[in-house]
Design a protein around this motif. Structure first.
Motif, PDB file in Angstrom:
ATOM      1  N   GLU A 309       0.898  -1.264   0.057  1.00 33.63           N
ATOM      2  CA  GLU A 309      -0.120  -0.143   0.029  1.00 33.63           C
ATOM      3  C   GLU A 309       0.666   1.513  -0.026  1.00 33.63           C
ATOM      4  OE1 GLU A 309      -2.887   0.201   2.795  1.00 33.63           O
ATOM      5  OE2 GLU A 309      -3.845   2.048   2.144  1.00 33.63           O
ATOM      6  N   LYS A 310       1.903   1.101   0.600  1.00 35.30           N
ATOM      7  CA  LYS A 310       2.830   2.280   0.687  1.00 35.30           C
ATOM      8  C   LYS A 310       3.353   2.672  -0.740  1.00 35.30           C
ATOM      9  CE  LYS A 310       6.802   4.078   3.242  1.00 35.30           C
ATOM     10  NZ  LYS A 310       7.865   4.443   2.215  1.00 35.30           N
ATOM     11  N   ILE A 311       3.760   1.569  -1.372  1.00 32.28           N
ATOM     12  CA  ILE A 311       4.383   1.628  -2.761  1.00 32.28           C
ATOM     13  C   ILE A 311       3.145   2.356  -3.571  1.00 32.28           C
ATOM     14  CG2 ILE A 311       5.335   0.467  -4.784  1.00 32.28           C
ATOM     15  CD1 ILE A 311       6.255  -1.465  -2.804  1.00 32.28           C
ATOM     16  N   ALA A 312       1.787   1.806  -3.613  1.00 31.39           N
ATOM     17  CA  ALA A 312       0.610   2.082  -4.372  1.00 31.39           C
ATOM     18  C   ALA A 312       0.362   3.424  -4.114  1.00 31.39           C
ATOM     19  CB  ALA A 312      -0.346   0.968  -4.199  1.00 31.39           C
ATOM     20  N   SER A 313       0.354   3.876  -2.768  1.00 31.17           N
ATOM     21  CA  SER A 313       0.363   5.335  -2.469  1.00 31.17           C
ATOM     22  C   SER A 313       1.093   6.265  -3.232  1.00 31.17           C
ATOM     23  CB  SER A 313       0.403   5.758  -1.186  1.00 31.17           C
ATOM     24  OG  SER A 313      -0.424   4.675  -0.258  1.00 31.17           O
ATOM     25  N   GLU A 314       2.449   5.973  -3.330  1.00 32.95           N
ATOM     26  CA  GLU A 314       3.306   6.932  -3.965  1.00 32.95           C
ATOM     27  C   GLU A 314       2.947   7.127  -5.278  1.00 32.95           C
ATOM     28  OE1 GLU A 314       6.859   5.435  -0.916  1.00 32.95           O
ATOM     29  OE2 GLU A 314       7.187   5.106  -3.004  1.00 32.95           O
ATOM     30  N   THR A 315       2.559   5.887  -6.159  1.00 33.20           N
ATOM     31  CA  THR A 315       1.999   6.035  -7.328  1.00 33.20           C
ATOM     32  C   THR A 315       0.775   7.083  -7.523  1.00 33.20           C
ATOM     33  OG1 THR A 315       3.103   3.866  -7.804  1.00 33.20           O
ATOM     34  CG2 THR A 315       1.394   4.613  -9.309  1.00 33.20           C
ATOM     35  N   MET A 316      -0.176   6.505  -6.779  1.00 28.45           N
ATOM     36  CA  MET A 316      -1.369   7.356  -6.690  1.00 28.45           C
ATOM     37  C   MET A 316      -1.046   8.937  -6.679  1.00 28.45           C
ATOM     38  SD  MET A 316      -3.176   5.157  -7.917  1.00 28.45           S
ATOM     39  CE  MET A 316      -4.589   6.301  -8.366  1.00 28.45           C
ATOM     40  N   GLN A 317      -0.398   9.321  -5.739  1.00 31.29           N
ATOM     41  CA  GLN A 317      -0.050  10.569  -5.538  1.00 31.29           C
ATOM     42  C   GLN A 317       0.388  11.160  -6.861  1.00 31.29           C
ATOM     43  OE1 GLN A 317      -0.776  12.166  -2.696  1.00 31.29           O
ATOM     44  NE2 GLN A 317      -0.425  13.999  -4.124  1.00 31.29           N
ATOM     45  N   HIS A 324      -4.191  16.488 -12.182  1.00 32.38           N
ATOM     46  CA  HIS A 324      -4.730  17.741 -11.446  1.00 32.38           C
ATOM     47  C   HIS A 324      -5.839  17.482 -10.521  1.00 32.38           C
ATOM     48  CE1 HIS A 324      -1.803  19.506 -14.143  1.00 32.38           C
ATOM     49  NE2 HIS A 324      -2.666  19.364 -15.226  1.00 32.38           N
ATOM     50  N   LEU A 325      -5.877  16.226  -9.764  1.00 33.52           N
ATOM     51  CA  LEU A 325      -7.052  16.018  -8.667  1.00 33.52           C
ATOM     52  C   LEU A 325      -6.165  16.464  -7.493  1.00 33.52           C
ATOM     53  CD1 LEU A 325      -8.409  12.454  -9.503  1.00 33.52           C
ATOM     54  CD2 LEU A 325      -9.454  14.879  -9.832  1.00 33.52           C
ATOM     55  N   VAL A 326      -6.811  17.630  -6.711  1.00 28.01           N
ATOM     56  CA  VAL A 326      -6.054  17.956  -5.553  1.00 28.01           C
ATOM     57  C   VAL A 326      -6.572  17.031  -4.318  1.00 28.01           C
ATOM     58  CG1 VAL A 326      -5.557  20.204  -3.943  1.00 28.01           C
ATOM     59  CG2 VAL A 326      -5.758  20.236  -6.561  1.00 28.01           C
ATOM     60  N   PRO A 327      -5.576  16.450  -3.488  1.00 28.69           N
ATOM     61  CA  PRO A 327      -6.147  15.833  -2.494  1.00 28.69           C
ATOM     62  C   PRO A 327      -6.796  16.504  -1.312  1.00 28.69           C
ATOM     63  CG  PRO A 327      -3.923  15.468  -2.654  1.00 28.69           C
ATOM     64  CD  PRO A 327      -4.266  16.521  -3.543  1.00 28.69           C
ATOM     65  N   ALA A 328      -7.651  15.798  -0.360  1.00 25.10           N
ATOM     66  CA  ALA A 328      -8.151  16.628   0.811  1.00 25.10           C
ATOM     67  C   ALA A 328      -6.971  16.763   1.633  1.00 25.10           C
ATOM     68  CB  ALA A 328      -9.124  15.573   1.359  1.00 25.10           C
ATOM     69  N   GLY A 329      -7.072  18.326   2.096  1.00 22.38           N
ATOM     70  CA  GLY A 329      -5.995  18.590   2.970  1.00 22.38           C
ATOM     71  C   GLY A 329      -4.861  19.635   2.194  1.00 22.38           C
ATOM     72  N   LYS A 330      -4.899  19.563   1.061  1.00 16.85           N
ATOM     73  CA  LYS A 330      -3.850  20.126   0.127  1.00 16.85           C
ATOM     74  C   LYS A 330      -4.348  21.451  -0.535  1.00 16.85           C
ATOM     75  CE  LYS A 330      -0.227  16.849   0.049  1.00 16.85           C
ATOM     76  NZ  LYS A 330       0.716  16.480  -0.643  1.00 16.85           N
ATOM     77  N   LEU A 331      -5.567  21.902  -0.051  1.00 17.00           N
ATOM     78  CA  LEU A 331      -6.266  22.955  -0.712  1.00 17.00           C
ATOM     79  C   LEU A 331      -5.266  24.159  -0.181  1.00 17.00           C
ATOM     80  CD1 LEU A 331      -9.838  22.783  -0.981  1.00 17.00           C
ATOM     81  CD2 LEU A 331      -8.240  22.815  -2.892  1.00 17.00           C
ATOM     82  N   LYS A 332      -5.120  25.004  -1.213  1.00 14.25           N
ATOM     83  CA  LYS A 332      -4.280  26.207  -0.726  1.00 14.25           C
ATOM     84  C   LYS A 332      -5.446  27.321  -0.389  1.00 14.25           C
ATOM     85  CE  LYS A 332      -0.176  25.419  -3.269  1.00 14.25           C
ATOM     86  NZ  LYS A 332      -0.041  25.278  -4.725  1.00 14.25           N
TER      87      LYS A 332
END
Ligand code: SF4
Length: 332
Positions: A309-317, A324-332
């Motif tokens: 899951e750690k590897i897969a998370s890095e890919t999904m980031q 250009h899908l901004v994840p929750a908590g990263k909105l400026k």
């Protein structure tokens, strides 16, 4: 040079047979020493055709993992994980489904073949049509660059390459185009000469006892024109001989003595029982150890899934950034 990244998996079908062993496991055990290997229990894939009948999946998962370990997979050398415990597979599958033309899935040869073969099931669902795309997500989420496949899976890997190319074309270079490691596995016939399969009742399981193996060999198809002990035989087409080729050192001598009539089928089968049981004994012994270490088996799959899951998370980031899908908590 960076080590190759490999992804391979099996649907959880319970205890494995000799066909599974020679078709995949022998290669996996070798590859774990040569590359960064990710071996997946493909439990979501089990749902694509067996969605009405899911009670057996859980036991099948663990029976299969125990056989993997017994056959020599080493969690110190490879990741062993469960697909449904790494939800990024599903997220990437969804995103890939947005960019994959339907016609690419409809033309995958195994789709039409299996629709024709599995007539007793209603497979008019998206999951069945889309399972090669889920396989693409399985590979791509680890950015694997090598995939061990048999000839029948080459079309699926070609689909993965096309999908990776399309993603990279739209959004930038995130995914490698994975190449095949073509494994030419020996043919392992079932006792009745058909492909070995538990559903045909013609399989020898890695976990069968010595007595079960001897009893199964007794039922094996042999040369139908070799009736009396001294009749000359035809080893080609004889299942006993095909299995000797996998296990018995003096197979050339057996061929000569079969053809000359010096060897009878009963003695020939007895010898196969000896060599096959000798080959399976170490696997049985390891299996017996792992069966008594259930907590360790479950911890191996849990820890492997956390690492996966750690590897897969890095890919999904990278994927979310690329599209250009901004994840929750990263909105400026
Ligand atoms: S002697 Fe062995 S190889 Fe020859 S037909 Fe009989 S079982 Fe097959």
């Amino acid at each position: 040079m960076a080590a190759d990244i490999i992804l391979s998996g099996m649907r959880p079908s319970g205890k494995l047979h000799l066909g599974n062993y020679f078709g995949a496991l022998v290669n996996w055990v070798r590859l774990q020493n040569e590359a960064r290997c990710h071996f997946m229990v493909a439990d979501w894939h089990a749902l694509t055709s067996e969605y009405e009948n899911t009670q057996g999946i859980e036991n099948n998962v663990w029976d299969m993992v125990v056989d993997w370990l017994a056959a020599g997979l080493d969690p110190e050398k490879c990741l062993i994980f469960r697909q449904s415990w790494v939800p990024q597979h599903a997220e990437l599958h969804l995103i890939l489904s947005m960019i994959t033309p339907l016609s690419w899935l409809e033309r995958v040869p195994t789709y039409k073949e299996q629709l024709a073969e599995l007539k007793n099931r209603d497979l008019s669902n998206y999951g069945f049509l889309g399972y090669p795309l889920l396989q693409s997500a399985d590979i791509m989420v680890y950015r694997a660059n090598k995939v061990p496949v048999g000839e029948d899976q080459l079309a699926h890997l070609e689909l993965t390459r096309e999908v990776a190319r399309r993603f990279n074309h739209f959004y930038g270079n995130v995914f490698p185009e994975p190449q095949s490691i073509l494994s030419r596995s020996p043919r392992v016939p079932g006792t009745d000469r058909r492909k070995m399969s538990k559903s045909y009742g013609n399989a020898i399981l890695l976990s069968d006892t010595q007595e079960q193996v001897v009893a199964t060999i007794k039922k094996m198809y042999t040369d139908p024109v070799k009736i009396r002990l001294n009749d000359p035989g035809h080893p080609e087409g004889c299942v006993v001989f095909a299995t000797h080729e996998l296990f018995t050192p003096e197979v050339a001598d057996i061929e000569v003595r079969c053809k000359s009539g010096a060897l009878g089928c009963s003695a020939c089968k007895n010898r196969l029982g000896e060599t096959l049981n000798a080959a399976l004994d170490p696997i049985r012994a390891k299996r017996a150890e792992w069966v008594n270490r259930w907590d360790d088996v479950k911890a191996i799959v849990h820890d492997g899934s956390v690492k996966a899951e750690k590897i897969a998370s890095e890919t999904m980031q990278k994927v979310r950034d690329a599209i250009h899908l901004v994840p929750a908590g990263k909105l400026k």
